[in-house]
Scaffold this motif. Sequence first.
Motif, PDB file in Angstrom:
ATOM      1  N   MET A   1       0.826  -1.206   0.000  1.00 26.90           N
ATOM      2  CA  MET A   1       0.000   0.000   0.000  1.00 26.90           C
ATOM      3  C   MET A   1       0.863   1.260   0.000  1.00 26.90           C
ATOM      4  SD  MET A   1      -3.235   0.777  -0.097  1.00 26.90           S
ATOM      5  CE  MET A   1      -4.130   2.298  -0.053  1.00 26.90           C
ATOM      6  N   ALA A   2       1.924   1.246   0.851  1.00 30.53           N
ATOM      7  CA  ALA A   2       2.814   2.407   0.943  1.00 30.53           C
ATOM      8  C   ALA A   2       3.545   2.625  -0.382  1.00 30.53           C
ATOM      9  CB  ALA A   2       3.815   2.195   2.068  1.00 30.53           C
ATOM     10  N   LYS A   3       3.955   1.513  -1.033  1.00 33.07           N
ATOM     11  CA  LYS A   3       4.658   1.611  -2.313  1.00 33.07           C
ATOM     12  C   LYS A   3       3.756   2.238  -3.372  1.00 33.07           C
ATOM     13  CE  LYS A   3       8.029  -2.147  -2.167  1.00 33.07           C
ATOM     14  NZ  LYS A   3       8.282  -3.524  -2.578  1.00 33.07           N
ATOM     15  N   ARG A   4       2.473   1.832  -3.366  1.00 32.28           N
ATOM     16  CA  ARG A   4       1.503   2.359  -4.332  1.00 32.28           C
ATOM     17  C   ARG A   4       1.291   3.852  -4.110  1.00 32.28           C
ATOM     18  NH1 ARG A   4      -3.718  -0.918  -3.706  1.00 32.28           N
ATOM     19  NH2 ARG A   4      -4.485   0.285  -5.449  1.00 32.28           N
ATOM     20  N   ALA A   5       1.203   4.240  -2.832  1.00 29.77           N
ATOM     21  CA  ALA A   5       0.998   5.655  -2.507  1.00 29.77           C
ATOM     22  C   ALA A   5       2.204   6.479  -2.948  1.00 29.77           C
ATOM     23  CB  ALA A   5       0.753   5.810  -1.014  1.00 29.77           C
ATOM     24  N   ILE A   6       3.410   5.932  -2.726  1.00 30.07           N
ATOM     25  CA  ILE A   6       4.636   6.654  -3.113  1.00 30.07           C
ATOM     26  C   ILE A   6       4.686   6.800  -4.635  1.00 30.07           C
ATOM     27  CG2 ILE A   6       7.177   6.502  -3.187  1.00 30.07           C
ATOM     28  CD1 ILE A   6       6.943   5.178  -0.351  1.00 30.07           C
TER      29      ILE A   6
END
Lengths: 225, 47
Positions: free
Chosen positions: A1-6
């Motif tokens: 999820m964090a990777k997608r947001a970044i």
Amino acid sequence: MAKRAILGLVTLGLVVTAAFASFYVVPMERTMGPIQRIFYFHAASAWAGMTAFFICFFGNLLYVWRRQPNWDWLGVSAAEVGLAFTTIVLITGPIWAHPVWGIWWTWDWRLTSTFVMWLLYISYLLLRTLIEEPDRRALLSALFGIFAFLDVPLVYFSIRWWRTQHPQPVVMGGPGSGLEPTMRKVFFFSVLAMHALMILLLSERYRLEKLRGEVDDLRREAEAQ
Amino acid sequence: MKNFDSIFAAYVLGWAVFFGFYLSLGKRASSLRAEVEQLKNSLNRGK
């Protein structure tokens, strides 16, 4: 999820910066005036679309060779993303052409081959809706995708091989062609931004196709019960 | 700005395609997630 947001935030930053630079950083083109600024959106979208179709071709080849569903998922995801970018090319091109050429459209090599490419990838997606059985659908659409990709180099080389109404290449176009240095930098930055957007959309579309694969597996399991 | 209407139309229509595509991805994903849940529930009931 964090990777997608970044990835989403980085893409947003790149796209906004590219749009800002194409309006406020590049100098005014002497012959065409402000309408030339569409070029940074139009041509960068065209490059990103062709890269997506290359990824589709790569996925199609690997599916035919390995018969693993993940290559089919990559192929269909890249085809749909490439189609979105090519749709933008076919919308922004005539909007630019009307004030510059005095016509919206002409059947020259570049425009026609791009339109044919768009139709071929629509056919690729339509073909998939006609076949129920997943393995057969994946194989037939991979074979069709390999055939459809034959048009992509034709689109790229059409303005190099033939004299067309479409402008001659300004990047890698040989002697006498080229862009003013600031325009060149902004153009390549726009290409980078559009490729980041393409990767973001491709990863989202791939996740969707993976989910569809899960649905197919569960359906088979339910039918077997 | 000369040809402002054309530039505005190109950017608005272009971005509308991207947003439309992105929204369709979200909509299709949520419908598939619901189908996965439904299938998992019916499989669990059958066991």
